[in-house]
Design a protein around this motif. Structure first.
Motif, PDB file in Angstrom:
ATOM      1  N   VAL A  45      37.520  38.666  41.880  1.00  0.00           N
ATOM      2  CA  VAL A  45      36.135  38.561  41.462  1.00  0.00           C
ATOM      3  C   VAL A  45      35.456  39.884  41.739  1.00  0.00           C
ATOM      4  N   PHE A  47      33.785  30.628  37.735  1.00  0.00           N
ATOM      5  CA  PHE A  47      34.054  32.058  37.873  1.00  0.00           C
ATOM      6  C   PHE A  47      32.770  32.864  37.708  1.00  0.00           C
ATOM      7  N   LEU A  81      30.806  35.390  40.347  1.00  0.00           N
ATOM      8  CA  LEU A  81      30.368  36.750  40.035  1.00  0.00           C
ATOM      9  C   LEU A  81      28.917  36.963  40.472  1.00  0.00           C
TER      10      LEU A  81
END
Lengths: 344, 760
Positions: free
Chosen positions: B5, B22, B26
């Motif tokens: 990440v 995801f 971030l």
């Protein structure tokens, strides 16, 4: 609660006689109004409970549920009239606190009749010693009170102002909406343009208005100015800086950027020699040459030469026609000139 | 799987990941990098908790100096347990991958009631009683007395902890409440004090909001948490109300009567002590004269009575002379209580500012601001000195002293409202004094100031821009994530009219209209006929629910409804409601199907999930506005308008819509789940309401579904249900809403994720 209040003399309760009012006197024992009238018909008499002599016109309506508190508050008010020193009157906080405790003890003693002779002596002593301060303090508010007053005033002012503002804003908004709608209908009725485009433009216009609205709503709050300043601009009270919890948005001033323009001087004489040419014109002949150590420090002959020249020719800048201001400016700029020279 | 990440290696304990998880990582990483606060909205059922935990733990491992601690705040005990389960999974995965024990200590903290292992105390069922009894066994003076006389009972577990527990830190691992108890049993140490002691060096702490937001508790529990911590508020859509509640005080007539009783107890105890053991009082007096803050304050067991936040300069000052001796202070308290009693004797509603109150109390009973400010501190000190071990009796007096302290400390952002009777029963005298906090930012400000990153997250935070305004902070990241779905799992619809074209609305004017009530009934009956299993309905208030149900009885709608499904109704009684819930679940489980009528803002709407067959449809009858005539609300609205430039209507709509969204979200608890969301009110279709729904619901709310009649709505439902009832397996989701590591790393997906991150 209130229904259980009973007159100790005639046993009337608030429940049976809602009009019953309890009264208290200096001793802190309650009596109902009718009993007071009966017992104190002559204007004075003894309290039926503690037998202490009382006057009729000292009877007051009982404020608190517990008559003892009424009595205490009564005594307290009387004592505090005399004992009204402020923290400012004491050199340290500690002493002030000691004083406060002493006052509290006196009140406590009076309420519970502990050691009355000594207490009264203390009060008398105090009265004699502190006549001036007591007199003085009576007329001035303590800082705390002032703070509160100020807060309350500010609140009041804010409230009235806001009430007006928002009512007006709302009215205005309604009016505008109404107008816009009428305009749309008028246009739809009389205009030859496409109905869809008219509606679309109307929608756009209202959206633009809606965007403007929050701005307008945000403005009034910044317009509220607290009158906590003297005419000289000095803040009244301690607060002021702290009350405003919001930092103002830093204002960006849209002035044009500063641009330097070299000043022009009219010399009453020949122009000063530029620094590069000093050597060529043989000006250095009369100046001691700089040695290596001095050069390392950034010193050159040109510097002292410039200074000498300035001293010699500075008088040329002076002309009686010039106003004082320009003369000053000229001298300033001449030093700037030499500064320029030095840096080169 | 192991993820990259933005340059950070994250261990994720599952084989598959949702794309939005995801993106969430971030954004969260960016906020951590920036050391700023953030607001993140992600639909429920998409694994917020595990995402948060895995990223933050990875960040802690990578930057052990920048980030030392995670404080995870949740609302209820079951939620805390859920978080601990996820954490355990994550730690197991770490161990498996790295092949060694991890040096991370995570623990849950709850009240004494949930952690006590004392054989008799733990039998008590009320939290306050447990606290009181614990105090009576562990207070320092009780223990001192025990040293002199063995007959005085003490808690052996606390003694065990005190003797040995402090030197031996808890070994690394994940401890939920039961683990702590077990460990305590094994070592014969008190789990509660062990947990409180361990907070300072644990890496991950999971506890309830109140331990951080309520200044009275935070002062004690969370004082020593370092600045380099990240604080997470999960399910934070109600955080402003929690903040306000923690600073508000409510005083009733009964409470004051109890206060008078406890003052008498204090008086007798003091006079007793004066006769027998005047030394202790003298000692206390001397300490107060010196202006020392209690030396005993460090002794943690004495902290049962605590103070609201005060500016520290006040705490360092000496107690004012007026309340220094015990008798004077008791007389002072008496005056305060009597004064408040007189204030309660009103015939009409009074509203005033703290400044006005202070002036009035000064003129009426000669009480200055300063001693008032110290009253909470002074009372705590007095109770300690008198060695009163049963604290439960004194809680009313403590409440009043807190009120006195708060009212003299804060002059802004608070208001005092005295109501002589309730609005619903204007003839019954029931005076109540509300000291109400209007500014939710006051309680949470220390949290924002102290910690480098505060994460506020929930399934429903829309509209996002309202929270920074009312909590008064500047987030660095403010993002709403949508749910990527392989099929249209949710079907939001706005039903605005019945079959007879009469508009449906819970507006005040049309509330009593039989046509509207009948249309609502018909809608429910037809939906119940079309939708299988469970249906949950939300009404705007208990009162509205009752009137509607009674008219449905008259109109025969209840009979029609019961032909299709069983009917359960939420009431204000908690026991009744939980019984109804159990039976509702039973009816859904065995296929009979059921309808639950409940109330937005009620118990059901907060925290009870209706996943899969338990909630195939949610109906929202009307817009759940708060009761706008309440004076406290009025005062708060005014304050918001004046201080934050939030218009009254904007706030009311925001509040109504967040509750509506919360109700709607009940039926959607994961990606394999599906549910119908019906908003039955004409006003929902207006742009200002619609735009305030969370993005993940708005996305599925098509323009064509915004102005339906009952019939159209049922048609759409039937078609959609047929589609949804098809078998659905993981393979269908894979690659779209569920990703393997390879898929995640594929260029195309990365691009999509990037786009999504920028799009918001």
């Amino acid at each position: 609660m209130d229904d259980y209040q009973t007159c100790p003399k005639c046993k009337t309760t608030k429940y049976r006689n809602p009009a019953m009012v309890l009264m208290v006197n200096a001793c802190g024992h309650a009596l109902c109004e009718s009993c007071v009238e009966l017992l104190f018909a002559k204007g004075s008499g003894a309290c039926p409970e503690c037998k202490c002599p009382l006057r009729r016109n000292n009877f007051r309506v009982q404020l608190f549920e517990d008559p003892a508190v009424d009595k205490e508050v009564d005594i307290r008010k009387r004592i505090l009239k005399e004992f009204n020193k402020r923290q400012e009157d004491f050199p340290t906080l500690r002493e002030y606190n000691d004083y406060l405790e002493e006052v509290e003890t006196i009140i406590f003693n009076l309420v519970f009749d502990i050691d009355p002779t000594n207490t009264n002596k203390m009060i008398d002593n105090y009265k004699k010693e502190n006549k001036d301060i007591t007199q003085k303090n009576r007329n001035r508010q303590s800082q705390e009170e002032m703070e509160l007053e100020e807060l309350l005033e500010a609140e009041k002012a804010q409230q009235s102002e806001k009430a007006n503002l928002y009512v007006n804003a709302e009215l205005e908004e309604k009016k505008q909406k109404h107008k816009a709608r009428e305009k749309l209908i008028d246009e739809l009725m009389f205009s030859d343009a496409d109905a869809k485009s008219i509606v679309a433009s109307h929608v756009q216009a209202t959206a633009a208005l809606a965007k403007e609205q929050p701005k307008a709503a945000a403005q009034p709050s910044s317009g509220v100015v607290k009158s906590s300043k003297f005419s000289s601009g000095i803040q009244i009270g301690l607060r002021g800086q702290h009350t405003n919890s919001f930092l103002p948005i830093p204002k960006q001033e849209d002035l044009p950027l500063y641009r330097y323009t070299a000043p022009v001087f009219d010399y009453d004489g020949p122009p000063p020699p530029p620094i590069e040419k000093l050597g060529k014109l043989n000006y250095f002949a009369n100046i001691r040459a700089a040695n290596i150590a001095e050069r390392a420090g950034g010193y050159t002959e040109a510097m002292s030469c410039c200074r000498a020249l300035q001293e010699a020719l500075g008088g040329l800048f002076y002309s009686p026609q010039l106003t004082h201001k320009t003369a000053v400016l000229a001298t300033n700029s001449s030093t700037q000139d030499t500064d320029d020279m030095e840096t080169t | 799987m192991k993820l990259n990440v933005d340059g950070l290696l994250v261990y994720f304990p599952y084989d598959y990941i949702y794309p939005e998880q995801f993106s969430y990582m971030l954004e969260l990483k960016r906020a951590l990098d920036a050391k700023g606060h953030c607001l993140l909205e992600m639909p429920s059922g998409t694994g917020k908790t595990t995402t948060l935990l895995s990223l933050i733990v990875a960040y802690m491992k990578a930057h052990p100096l920048d980030l030392t601690k995670l404080v995870y705040c949740s609302r209820t005990v079951p939620e805390i347990e859920k978080v601990m389960e996820e954490l355990r999974k994550l730690m197991n995965y770490y161990e498996k991958e790295m092949g060694m024990e991890q040096n991370i200590l995570g623990l849950a903290l709850s009240s004494r009631k949930n952690l006590c292992i004392h054989p008799s105390v733990s039998k008590e069922r009320e939290g306050k009683v447990v606290d009181g009894r614990c105090y009576s066994l562990t207070a320092s003076f009780v223990r001192a007395r025990h040293a002199a006389d063995d007959a005085v009972p003490i808690c052996e577990f606390y003694e065990g902890f005190d003797a040995h527990g402090k030197e031996f830190p808890l070994p690394p691992g994940v401890y939920n409440l039961d683990d702590l108890k077990e460990y305590g049993q094994m070592k014969r140490w008190c789990p509660y004090f062990l947990a409180r002691h361990t907070i300072t060096h644990a890496n991950i702490v999971v506890y309830s909001y109140h331990y951080l937001l309520d200044p009275k508790i935070a002062e004690v529990v969370s004082k020593e948490i370092s600045k380099t911590s990240v604080v997470v508020f999960d399910e934070a859509h109600n955080i402003d109300n929690v903040c306000i509640d923690s600073m508000s005080v409510k005083i009733t007539k009964r409470l004051l009567d109890k206060c008078s009783n406890s003052i008498t107890i204090l008086e007798t105890t003091i006079s007793n002590m004066k006769e027998n053991d005047s030394k202790r009082l003298e000692k206390e007096y001397k300490r107060l004269v010196e202006g020392l803050r209690d030396a005993t304050i460090a002794r943690e067991t004495d902290m049962a009575l605590v103070n609201p936040v005060l500016p520290s300069e006040i705490l360092e000052e000496a107690v004012p002379g007026t309340i220094r001796t015990a008798e004077h202070f008791v007389a002072f308290l008496k005056r305060v209580v009597e004064y408040i009693k007189t204030r309660l004797r009103v015939q009409h509603v009074v509203q005033e500012s703290p400044a006005g109150f202070l002036r009035d109390i000064h003129t009426k009973v000669c009480i200055d601001r300063k001693p008032l400010r110290f009253s909470a501190e002074r009372l705590a000190s007095l109770i300690r000195t008198l060695e009163i071990s049963d604290l439960t009796d004194f809680s009313p007096l403590v409440t009043v002293s807190h009120f006195a302290t708060l009212v003299s400390t804060y002059t802004k952002g608070f208001t005092i409202i005295i109501e002589p009777f309730e609005d619903r029963a204007p003839t019954v005298s029931n005076p109540i004094l509300y000291f109400s906090c209007l500014d939710s930012s006051i309680a949470i400000k220390p949290v924002f100031n102290r910690f480098q990153t505060v994460v506020i997250t929930s399934g429903t935070l829309s509209p996002l821009d309202m929270y920074p305004k009312i909590l008064d902070f500047h987030p660095v990241i403010m993002t709403s994530f949508t749910m990527t779905l392989a099929r249209p799992c949710i079907l939001p619809m706005i039903v605005s009219k019945g079959n007879d074209q009469v508009a449906m609305s819970s507006r005040y004017e049309t509330r009593e209209d039989t046509a509207v009530i009948r249309n609502y009934g018909n809608l429910l009956v037809e939906v119940a006929a079309a939708v299988p299993d469970g249906i949950v309905c939300f009404f705007t208030s208990y009162l509205y629910l009752e009137t509607i149900v009674s008219s449905w009885y008259d109109q025969g709608i209840i009979d029609q409804l019961q032909r299709h499904k069983l009917l359960f109704i939420e009431t204000q009684d908690a026991a009744e409601t939980s019984l109804a819930l159990i039976n509702y679940i039973k009816a859904c489980d065995n296929g009979r199907g059921a309808v639950l009528l409940s109330v937005a803002r009620g118990k059901v709407s907060e925290g009870i999930d209706f996943d899969h067959h338990l909630g195939r449809a949610v109906l929202m009858f009307g817009i759940p506005y708060v009761y706008t005539q309440s004076r406290i609300l009025r005062a708060r609205l005014e304050y918001l308008r004046d201080q934050f430039q939030i218009k009254e209507n904007d706030f009311l709509t925001f509040d109504a819509m967040r509750h509506a969204a919360q109700c709607l979200g009940r039926c959607m608890r994961g990606k394999t789940d599906y549910g119908i969301m019906i908003l039955a009110d004409k006003r929902f279709s207006r742009a200002d309401k619609r735009s305030k729904l969370p993005k993940w619901i708005q996305e599925h709310l098509k323009d064509t579904n915004c102005n339906l009649s009952t019939e159209e709505c049922v048609q759409i439902c039937k078609r959609w249900l047929r589609q949804m009832a098809q078998p659905f397996s993981r393979e269908d989701q894979l690659g779209i809403s569920l990703l393997t590591l390879e898929q995640l790393q594929s260029e195309e997906m990365q691009k999509k994720i990037q786009q999504r991150a920028q799009g918001v």
